[in-house]
Design a protein around this motif. Sequence first.
Motif, PDB file in Angstrom:
ATOM      1  N   PRO A 154       0.792  -1.240   0.000  1.00 30.51           N
ATOM      2  CA  PRO A 154       0.000   0.000   0.000  1.00 30.51           C
ATOM      3  C   PRO A 154       0.817   1.279   0.000  1.00 30.51           C
ATOM      4  O   PRO A 154       0.318   2.327  -0.426  1.00 30.51           O
ATOM      5  CB  PRO A 154      -0.836  -0.127   1.284  1.00 30.51           C
ATOM      6  CG  PRO A 154      -0.083  -1.078   2.153  1.00 30.51           C
ATOM      7  CD  PRO A 154       0.575  -2.038   1.214  1.00 30.51           C
ATOM      8  N   ALA A 155       2.063   1.231   0.456  1.00 31.67           N
ATOM      9  CA  ALA A 155       2.883   2.449   0.505  1.00 31.67           C
ATOM     10  C   ALA A 155       3.668   2.657  -0.785  1.00 31.67           C
ATOM     11  O   ALA A 155       4.455   3.592  -0.880  1.00 31.67           O
ATOM     12  CB  ALA A 155       3.837   2.390   1.696  1.00 31.67           C
ATOM     13  N   SER A 156       3.468   1.814  -1.777  1.00 36.70           N
ATOM     14  CA  SER A 156       4.210   1.914  -3.034  1.00 36.70           C
ATOM     15  C   SER A 156       3.362   2.626  -4.084  1.00 36.70           C
ATOM     16  O   SER A 156       2.189   2.949  -3.865  1.00 36.70           O
ATOM     17  CB  SER A 156       4.580   0.515  -3.536  1.00 36.70           C
ATOM     18  OG  SER A 156       3.435  -0.141  -4.050  1.00 36.70           O
ATOM     19  N   ALA A 157       3.961   2.805  -5.260  1.00 35.94           N
ATOM     20  CA  ALA A 157       3.255   3.420  -6.383  1.00 35.94           C
ATOM     21  C   ALA A 157       2.592   2.375  -7.263  1.00 35.94           C
ATOM     22  O   ALA A 157       2.379   2.608  -8.458  1.00 35.94           O
ATOM     23  CB  ALA A 157       4.226   4.264  -7.205  1.00 35.94           C
ATOM     24  N   ARG A 158       2.271   1.232  -6.699  1.00 40.13           N
ATOM     25  CA  ARG A 158       1.568   0.214  -7.489  1.00 40.13           C
ATOM     26  C   ARG A 158       0.253   0.807  -8.008  1.00 40.13           C
ATOM     27  O   ARG A 158      -0.356   1.675  -7.393  1.00 40.13           O
ATOM     28  CB  ARG A 158       1.344  -1.038  -6.659  1.00 40.13           C
ATOM     29  CG  ARG A 158       0.561  -0.831  -5.345  1.00 40.13           C
ATOM     30  CD  ARG A 158      -0.904  -1.034  -5.557  1.00 40.13           C
ATOM     31  NE  ARG A 158      -1.663  -1.029  -4.323  1.00 40.13           N
ATOM     32  CZ  ARG A 158      -2.596  -0.145  -4.045  1.00 40.13           C
ATOM     33  NH1 ARG A 158      -2.828   0.872  -4.859  1.00 40.13           N
ATOM     34  NH2 ARG A 158      -3.307  -0.239  -2.921  1.00 40.13           N
ATOM     35  N   ARG A 159      -0.202   0.304  -9.164  1.00 37.53           N
ATOM     36  CA  ARG A 159      -1.404   0.867  -9.778  1.00 37.53           C
ATOM     37  C   ARG A 159      -2.657   0.477  -9.010  1.00 37.53           C
ATOM     38  O   ARG A 159      -3.540   1.295  -8.773  1.00 37.53           O
ATOM     39  CB  ARG A 159      -1.519   0.409 -11.238  1.00 37.53           C
ATOM     40  CG  ARG A 159      -2.796   0.939 -11.904  1.00 37.53           C
ATOM     41  CD  ARG A 159      -2.886   0.578 -13.363  1.00 37.53           C
ATOM     42  NE  ARG A 159      -4.162   0.977 -13.920  1.00 37.53           N
ATOM     43  CZ  ARG A 159      -4.418   2.191 -14.406  1.00 37.53           C
ATOM     44  NH1 ARG A 159      -3.486   3.120 -14.391  1.00 37.53           N
ATOM     45  NH2 ARG A 159      -5.616   2.479 -14.901  1.00 37.53           N
ATOM     46  N   SER A 160      -2.742  -0.803  -8.628  1.00 34.83           N
ATOM     47  CA  SER A 160      -3.918  -1.268  -7.905  1.00 34.83           C
ATOM     48  C   SER A 160      -3.615  -2.600  -7.240  1.00 34.83           C
ATOM     49  O   SER A 160      -2.610  -3.242  -7.533  1.00 34.83           O
ATOM     50  CB  SER A 160      -5.121  -1.415  -8.847  1.00 34.83           C
ATOM     51  OG  SER A 160      -4.841  -2.371  -9.850  1.00 34.83           O
ATOM     52  N   TYR A 161      -4.507  -2.987  -6.354  1.00 37.64           N
ATOM     53  CA  TYR A 161      -4.449  -4.291  -5.677  1.00 37.64           C
ATOM     54  C   TYR A 161      -5.623  -5.125  -6.156  1.00 37.64           C
ATOM     55  O   TYR A 161      -6.757  -4.630  -6.239  1.00 37.64           O
ATOM     56  CB  TYR A 161      -4.512  -4.103  -4.163  1.00 37.64           C
ATOM     57  CG  TYR A 161      -4.909  -5.363  -3.409  1.00 37.64           C
ATOM     58  CD1 TYR A 161      -4.013  -6.419  -3.267  1.00 37.64           C
ATOM     59  CD2 TYR A 161      -6.187  -5.500  -2.859  1.00 37.64           C
ATOM     60  CE1 TYR A 161      -4.375  -7.576  -2.597  1.00 37.64           C
ATOM     61  CE2 TYR A 161      -6.554  -6.651  -2.179  1.00 37.64           C
ATOM     62  CZ  TYR A 161      -5.647  -7.687  -2.052  1.00 37.64           C
ATOM     63  OH  TYR A 161      -6.009  -8.841  -1.391  1.00 37.64           O
ATOM     64  N   VAL A 162      -5.367  -6.384  -6.445  1.00 36.83           N
ATOM     65  CA  VAL A 162      -6.415  -7.316  -6.853  1.00 36.83           C
ATOM     66  C   VAL A 162      -6.413  -8.491  -5.888  1.00 36.83           C
ATOM     67  O   VAL A 162      -5.375  -9.128  -5.676  1.00 36.83           O
ATOM     68  CB  VAL A 162      -6.198  -7.806  -8.302  1.00 36.83           C
ATOM     69  CG1 VAL A 162      -7.156  -8.943  -8.626  1.00 36.83           C
ATOM     70  CG2 VAL A 162      -6.388  -6.661  -9.282  1.00 36.83           C
ATOM     71  N   GLY A 163      -7.553  -8.768  -5.304  1.00 34.24           N
ATOM     72  CA  GLY A 163      -7.676  -9.859  -4.351  1.00 34.24           C
ATOM     73  C   GLY A 163      -8.836  -9.599  -3.409  1.00 34.24           C
ATOM     74  O   GLY A 163      -9.642  -8.681  -3.615  1.00 34.24           O
TER      75      GLY A 163
END
Length: 347
Positions: A154-163
Amino acid sequence: MTHPFPVKVVALQAGVSVATVDRVIRQRGGVHANTVRRVMQALDELARQSTQVGLSGRKFMLDVLMVAPRRFTDAVRAALEAELPSLHPAVLRSRFHLHETLEVDGIVDLLERIRKNGSHGVLLKAPDVPPVAEAVNRLAAAGIPVVTLVTDLPASARRSYVGMDNRAAGETAAYLIGQWLGGAKKRRQVLVTLSSNRFHGEEEREIGFRRALRERHRHLSVVEVSEGHGIDGATGALVRQALADHPGIAAVYSIGGGNAAIVQAFSKAGRPCQVFIGHDLDADNLALLKSGAIHAVLHHDLGQDMRRACQEILRAQGALPALAQPACLSAIQIVTPWNLPALNGLN
């Protein structure tokens, strides 16, 4: 006049020649007014159908990097490969980097290699630690979107979380165990097993589980073991020691896997396990459910997850339109021996 569509596509849509479209677009004149309108209408239609047009003929390379037991990565690979044909007319190819265990330096090295070699997107399951988050940030800065699977960064620049909603999953496990243990409010212990305390998703499940026990089942306490990495040998050893140290253990919430080894540890100790809740309907858990060794599995549709993850990558690449609102998290399914879903050849 500028437009994003190949002249051949516009000509096909308008039903005129490529030369005619070229004259209209370049405003060279000499084209009948009705034909000009047809070309303009075709451009408008293509803009409204840009989802399909944007995908047509385009090829994308995905990198899938996962640190997880092989039984789970096998399930993810099968789910992804089953979904890829449904994403046509886009063509997606995938490169897999799958490891049961991998030190943080190795994960960062792999992410750096992906960044340098180029990729259209990364599907990632990795521990939530600063070096990994920083590597994800570098990928994002290079225009390579990252979608986290099952466990988040969550603290990264990832685009989204899937799950799934992992806290809700933990609360669901606490509800089931509290109900199924039944009887008087006798003080008992629940063994909670994690593959590693560095995975955000597993931490969220444990937080949800403990919170629900505090609120509704204060007579139940937790014995935690972790760092078995979901691998049978290491997990089994940890569980055998926990059973020797804690004679009050009556149930199991297996967050991190290695369930066959956990069942075997109870059997060797001559101890009953009154309620056993696991995660993910992989081949091992399917067999354990059918045999009655575990009682329920908290499952989420991996096929749906893979489809959503790929769609997120396509959106990031401009091949699909943005969503009006964020996609919902995966539904939590409570699977028992009596409601087994159909799964990519596992049943």
